[in-house]
Design a protein around this motif. Structure first.
Motif, PDB file in Angstrom:
ATOM      1  N   ASP A  69      46.941  42.698  41.215  1.00 16.68           N
ATOM      2  CA  ASP A  69      46.434  43.652  39.937  1.00 16.68           C
ATOM      3  C   ASP A  69      46.826  45.248  40.235  1.00 16.68           C
ATOM      4  O   ASP A  69      46.707  46.052  39.365  1.00 16.68           O
ATOM      5  CB  ASP A  69      44.898  43.565  40.242  1.00 16.68           C
ATOM      6  CG  ASP A  69      44.470  42.458  39.667  1.00 16.68           C
ATOM      7  OD1 ASP A  69      44.787  41.777  38.607  1.00 16.68           O
ATOM      8  OD2 ASP A  69      43.427  41.734  39.947  1.00 16.68           O
ATOM      9  N   SER A  70      47.526  45.213  41.365  1.00 20.47           N
ATOM     10  CA  SER A  70      48.147  46.540  41.707  1.00 20.47           C
ATOM     11  C   SER A  70      49.192  46.984  40.476  1.00 20.47           C
ATOM     12  O   SER A  70      49.910  46.253  39.938  1.00 20.47           O
ATOM     13  CB  SER A  70      48.777  46.831  42.965  1.00 20.47           C
ATOM     14  OG  SER A  70      47.940  46.456  44.109  1.00 20.47           O
ATOM     15  N   GLY A  71      49.218  48.428  40.172  1.00 23.41           N
ATOM     16  CA  GLY A  71      50.164  48.560  39.008  1.00 23.41           C
ATOM     17  C   GLY A  71      49.631  49.882  38.387  1.00 23.41           C
ATOM     18  O   GLY A  71      48.468  50.653  38.857  1.00 23.41           O
ATOM     19  N   GLN A  81      41.935  53.054  44.417  1.00 25.20           N
ATOM     20  CA  GLN A  81      42.234  52.161  45.530  1.00 25.20           C
ATOM     21  C   GLN A  81      41.073  51.043  45.356  1.00 25.20           C
ATOM     22  O   GLN A  81      39.861  51.622  45.114  1.00 25.20           O
ATOM     23  CB  GLN A  81      42.186  52.840  46.806  1.00 25.20           C
ATOM     24  CG  GLN A  81      43.393  53.807  47.056  1.00 25.20           C
ATOM     25  CD  GLN A  81      43.378  54.366  48.443  1.00 25.20           C
ATOM     26  OE1 GLN A  81      42.377  54.700  49.133  1.00 25.20           O
ATOM     27  NE2 GLN A  81      44.562  54.786  48.926  1.00 25.20           N
ATOM     28  N   GLY A  82      41.434  49.723  45.600  1.00 25.96           N
ATOM     29  CA  GLY A  82      40.503  48.897  45.303  1.00 25.96           C
ATOM     30  C   GLY A  82      40.869  47.920  46.588  1.00 25.96           C
ATOM     31  O   GLY A  82      41.677  47.828  47.311  1.00 25.96           O
ATOM     32  N   VAL A  83      39.829  46.844  46.749  1.00 28.83           N
ATOM     33  CA  VAL A  83      40.007  45.885  47.671  1.00 28.83           C
ATOM     34  C   VAL A  83      39.866  44.558  47.173  1.00 28.83           C
ATOM     35  O   VAL A  83      39.102  44.206  46.045  1.00 28.83           O
ATOM     36  CB  VAL A  83      38.970  45.953  48.674  1.00 28.83           C
ATOM     37  CG1 VAL A  83      39.047  44.779  49.741  1.00 28.83           C
ATOM     38  CG2 VAL A  83      38.833  47.106  49.584  1.00 28.83           C
ATOM     39  N   ALA A  84      40.797  43.480  47.245  1.00 30.58           N
ATOM     40  CA  ALA A  84      40.965  42.324  46.766  1.00 30.58           C
ATOM     41  C   ALA A  84      39.408  41.574  46.964  1.00 30.58           C
ATOM     42  O   ALA A  84      38.957  41.527  48.177  1.00 30.58           O
ATOM     43  CB  ALA A  84      41.776  41.430  47.553  1.00 30.58           C
ATOM     44  N   GLY A  85      38.950  41.029  45.773  1.00 25.00           N
ATOM     45  CA  GLY A  85      37.709  40.256  45.656  1.00 25.00           C
ATOM     46  C   GLY A  85      36.710  41.158  45.251  1.00 25.00           C
ATOM     47  O   GLY A  85      35.511  40.876  44.907  1.00 25.00           O
ATOM     48  N   GLU A  86      36.813  42.446  45.207  1.00 29.18           N
ATOM     49  CA  GLU A  86      35.830  43.456  44.827  1.00 29.18           C
ATOM     50  C   GLU A  86      35.848  44.060  43.249  1.00 29.18           C
ATOM     51  O   GLU A  86      36.798  43.318  42.495  1.00 29.18           O
ATOM     52  CB  GLU A  86      35.678  44.528  45.429  1.00 29.18           C
ATOM     53  CG  GLU A  86      35.549  44.328  46.942  1.00 29.18           C
ATOM     54  CD  GLU A  86      35.385  45.559  47.880  1.00 29.18           C
ATOM     55  OE1 GLU A  86      35.489  46.843  47.492  1.00 29.18           O
ATOM     56  OE2 GLU A  86      35.077  45.416  49.427  1.00 29.18           O
ATOM     57  N   THR A  87      35.049  44.764  42.859  1.00 28.56           N
ATOM     58  CA  THR A  87      35.081  45.231  41.418  1.00 28.56           C
ATOM     59  C   THR A  87      35.506  46.709  41.265  1.00 28.56           C
ATOM     60  O   THR A  87      35.207  47.665  41.933  1.00 28.56           O
ATOM     61  CB  THR A  87      33.663  44.940  40.795  1.00 28.56           C
ATOM     62  OG1 THR A  87      33.427  43.638  40.945  1.00 28.56           O
ATOM     63  CG2 THR A  87      33.805  45.412  39.186  1.00 28.56           C
TER      64      THR A  87
END
Length: 203
Positions: free
Chosen positions: A103-105, A30-36
Protein backbone atom coordinates in the motif's frame (compact mmCIF):
# COMPACT_ATOMS: atom_id res chain seq x y z
CA UNK A 1 -1.45 41.10 -21.79
CA UNK A 2 0.03 38.04 -23.48
CA UNK A 3 1.07 35.09 -21.35
CA UNK A 4 4.67 33.91 -21.36
CA UNK A 5 5.19 30.46 -22.95
CA UNK A 6 5.64 28.52 -19.66
CA UNK A 7 2.38 29.91 -18.23
CA UNK A 8 0.54 29.30 -21.48
CA UNK A 9 1.68 25.65 -21.37
CA UNK A 10 0.28 25.21 -17.84
CA UNK A 11 -3.06 26.69 -18.90
CA UNK A 12 -3.27 24.36 -21.91
CA UNK A 13 -2.44 21.32 -19.77
CA UNK A 14 -5.15 22.26 -17.28
CA UNK A 15 -7.70 22.46 -20.11
CA UNK A 16 -6.86 19.10 -21.64
CA UNK A 17 -9.62 16.53 -20.86
CA UNK A 18 -8.44 13.78 -18.52
CA UNK A 19 -5.59 15.86 -17.12
CA UNK A 20 -4.90 15.63 -13.38
CA UNK A 21 -4.64 18.98 -11.67
CA UNK A 22 -1.94 18.96 -8.98
CA UNK A 23 -2.04 21.84 -6.52
CA UNK A 24 -0.50 20.60 -3.29
CA UNK A 25 2.76 19.10 -2.13
CA UNK A 26 2.71 15.51 -0.84
CA UNK A 27 2.55 15.03 2.93
CA UNK A 28 4.39 12.09 4.46
CA UNK A 29 2.31 9.58 6.41
CA UNK A 30 3.74 6.46 8.03
CA UNK A 31 1.84 3.29 8.81
CA UNK A 32 2.44 -0.27 9.96
CA UNK A 33 1.30 -3.37 8.12
CA UNK A 34 -1.89 -4.76 9.61
CA UNK A 35 -2.92 -1.45 11.16
CA UNK A 36 -5.37 1.28 10.07
CA UNK A 37 -4.76 4.69 8.50
CA UNK A 38 -7.27 7.56 8.71
CA UNK A 39 -6.92 10.70 6.60
CA UNK A 40 -9.02 13.88 6.83
CA UNK A 41 -9.18 16.21 3.84
CA UNK A 42 -10.55 19.72 4.36
CA UNK A 43 -11.95 21.73 1.47
CA UNK A 44 -14.00 24.83 0.72
CA UNK A 45 -17.61 23.98 -0.04
CA UNK A 46 -18.79 26.25 -2.87
CA UNK A 47 -22.42 25.18 -2.52
CA UNK A 48 -24.64 24.20 -5.40
CA UNK A 49 -24.91 20.66 -6.73
CA UNK A 50 -23.02 18.00 -4.80
CA UNK A 51 -19.69 16.95 -6.29
CA UNK A 52 -18.47 13.38 -5.86
CA UNK A 53 -15.22 12.80 -3.98
CA UNK A 54 -12.58 10.16 -4.55
CA UNK A 55 -9.64 8.46 -2.83
CA UNK A 56 -7.17 7.30 -5.44
CA UNK A 57 -3.60 6.03 -5.78
CA UNK A 58 -1.29 7.87 -8.14
CA UNK A 59 0.37 5.97 -10.97
CA UNK A 60 2.00 6.67 -14.31
CA UNK A 61 -1.40 7.09 -15.99
CA UNK A 62 -2.82 9.50 -13.42
CA UNK A 63 -4.65 8.26 -10.35
CA UNK A 64 -6.39 4.91 -9.89
CA UNK A 65 -9.77 5.23 -8.20
CA UNK A 66 -9.94 3.17 -5.02
CA UNK A 67 -13.24 4.35 -3.59
CA UNK A 68 -15.73 7.05 -4.62
CA UNK A 69 -18.53 8.75 -2.71
CA UNK A 70 -21.32 10.30 -4.75
CA UNK A 71 -23.77 11.15 -1.98
CA UNK A 72 -23.07 13.39 1.05
CA UNK A 73 -23.16 12.11 4.62
CA UNK A 74 -23.35 8.51 3.48
CA UNK A 75 -20.74 5.96 4.54
CA UNK A 76 -19.29 4.07 1.58
CA UNK A 77 -17.04 1.12 2.30
CA UNK A 78 -15.55 -2.03 0.87
CA UNK A 79 -13.13 -4.64 2.21
CA UNK A 80 -10.28 -2.16 2.77
CA UNK A 81 -11.54 1.40 2.31
CA UNK A 82 -14.15 3.62 3.94
CA UNK A 83 -15.08 7.15 2.91
CA UNK A 84 -17.39 9.76 4.41
CA UNK A 85 -18.08 13.27 3.13
CA UNK A 86 -19.72 16.16 4.98
CA UNK A 87 -19.86 19.10 2.56
CA UNK A 88 -21.60 21.37 5.06
CA UNK A 89 -18.58 21.10 7.37
CA UNK A 90 -16.16 20.90 4.44
CA UNK A 91 -14.27 17.71 5.24
CA UNK A 92 -13.75 14.27 3.79
CA UNK A 93 -12.68 11.24 5.89
CA UNK A 94 -10.92 8.23 4.40
CA UNK A 95 -9.97 5.06 6.28
CA UNK A 96 -7.66 2.31 5.01
CA UNK A 97 -7.87 -0.97 6.92
CA UNK A 98 -5.32 -3.78 7.17
CA UNK A 99 -2.41 -1.93 5.60
CA UNK A 100 0.19 -3.90 3.69
CA UNK A 101 3.65 -2.90 2.52
CA UNK A 102 2.26 -2.89 -1.03
CA UNK A 103 0.00 0.00 0.00
CA UNK A 104 3.01 2.30 0.12
CA UNK A 105 2.71 5.02 -2.49
CA UNK A 106 1.15 8.39 -3.26
CA UNK A 107 -2.57 8.99 -2.70
CA UNK A 108 -4.97 11.80 -3.46
CA UNK A 109 -8.28 12.78 -2.04
CA UNK A 110 -10.07 14.96 -4.52
CA UNK A 111 -13.22 16.27 -6.16
CA UNK A 112 -14.39 14.41 -9.22
CA UNK A 113 -15.24 16.38 -12.34
CA UNK A 114 -17.08 13.74 -14.34
CA UNK A 115 -17.72 15.93 -17.37
CA UNK A 116 -14.02 16.71 -17.79
CA UNK A 117 -12.82 13.28 -16.60
CA UNK A 118 -10.53 14.93 -14.10
CA UNK A 119 -9.91 15.25 -10.37
CA UNK A 120 -9.24 18.42 -8.44
CA UNK A 121 -6.80 17.35 -5.77
CA UNK A 122 -7.62 18.38 -2.20
CA UNK A 123 -4.74 16.69 -0.44
CA UNK A 124 -1.83 14.48 -1.45
CA UNK A 125 -0.43 11.81 0.87
CA UNK A 126 2.85 9.95 0.50
CA UNK A 127 2.30 6.75 2.47
CA UNK A 128 5.12 4.57 3.78
CA UNK A 129 4.05 1.25 5.30
CA UNK A 130 6.62 -0.58 7.43
CA UNK A 131 6.56 -4.35 8.12
CA UNK A 132 4.13 -5.71 10.67
CA UNK A 133 5.30 -5.96 14.25
CA UNK A 134 5.79 -9.60 15.16
CA UNK A 135 3.88 -10.65 18.26
CA UNK A 136 5.95 -12.51 20.83
CA UNK A 137 9.22 -11.63 19.15
CA UNK A 138 11.96 -10.61 21.52
CA UNK A 139 15.02 -9.48 19.56
CA UNK A 140 16.51 -7.85 22.64
CA UNK A 141 15.95 -10.62 25.18
CA UNK A 142 19.51 -10.43 26.45
CA UNK A 143 19.23 -6.71 26.95
CA UNK A 144 15.83 -7.06 28.59
CA UNK A 145 17.14 -9.74 30.95
CA UNK A 146 20.08 -7.53 31.86
CA UNK A 147 17.80 -4.59 32.49
CA UNK A 148 15.55 -6.76 34.66
CA UNK A 149 18.56 -7.98 36.65
CA UNK A 150 19.76 -4.41 37.19
CA UNK A 151 16.31 -3.39 38.39
CA UNK A 152 16.10 -6.34 40.78
CA UNK A 153 19.60 -5.74 42.13
CA UNK A 154 18.90 -2.05 42.53
CA UNK A 155 15.75 -2.85 44.46
CA UNK A 156 17.62 -5.40 46.59
CA UNK A 157 20.44 -3.04 47.48
CA UNK A 158 18.05 -0.17 48.01
CA UNK A 159 16.04 -2.27 50.47
CA UNK A 160 19.19 -3.46 52.22
CA UNK A 161 20.49 0.08 52.38
CA UNK A 162 17.28 1.35 53.92
CA UNK A 163 17.32 -1.45 56.50
CA UNK A 164 20.95 -0.69 57.36
CA UNK A 165 20.21 3.00 57.76
CA UNK A 166 17.24 2.22 59.98
CA UNK A 167 19.40 -0.11 62.10
CA UNK A 168 22.11 2.52 62.47
CA UNK A 169 19.56 5.13 63.48
CA UNK A 170 18.10 2.73 66.05
CA UNK A 171 21.54 1.90 67.45
CA UNK A 172 22.45 5.57 67.61
CA UNK A 173 19.22 6.26 69.46
CA UNK A 174 19.94 3.44 71.91
CA UNK A 175 23.48 4.70 72.53
CA UNK A 176 22.27 8.25 73.10
CA UNK A 177 19.53 7.04 75.41
CA UNK A 178 22.00 4.93 77.38
CA UNK A 179 24.49 7.80 77.65
CA UNK A 180 21.75 10.14 78.84
CA UNK A 181 20.63 7.61 81.47
CA UNK A 182 24.16 7.09 82.76
CA UNK A 183 24.76 10.84 82.97
CA UNK A 184 21.53 11.42 84.82
CA UNK A 185 22.30 8.62 87.28
CA UNK A 186 25.74 9.98 87.89
CA UNK A 187 24.37 13.40 88.69
CA UNK A 188 21.73 11.96 91.01
CA UNK A 189 24.23 9.84 93.12
CA UNK A 190 25.51 11.87 96.13
CA UNK A 191 29.24 12.07 96.78
CA UNK A 192 30.44 10.11 99.94
CA UNK A 193 30.71 12.45 103.00
CA UNK A 194 34.02 12.84 104.77
CA UNK A 195 33.79 11.43 108.40
CA UNK A 196 35.70 13.57 110.87
CA UNK A 197 37.90 11.93 113.45
CA UNK A 198 37.08 11.81 117.26
CA UNK A 199 37.18 15.26 118.74
CA UNK A 200 39.77 15.98 121.37
CA UNK A 201 41.92 13.04 120.50
CA UNK A 202 45.61 13.72 120.92
CA UNK A 203 48.78 11.87 121.12
Amino acid sequence: MALEPPYMLLVLLALVPGSWVQRLEAELQQGVAGETLTVTCWYLNKGGQYEAKVWCKANSDGCEYLIVISKPRTLVQDTQYMIWDDPDSGFLNITMNKLTEQDSGTYWCGIVNTSANSVTKIREISLEVSPERMLGSAPNNGSNDSNLMVILLSGFFTTKGLLLIALLVLLSYKVLSYSSSVGAAAMATPSPAKIPGPMGSSR
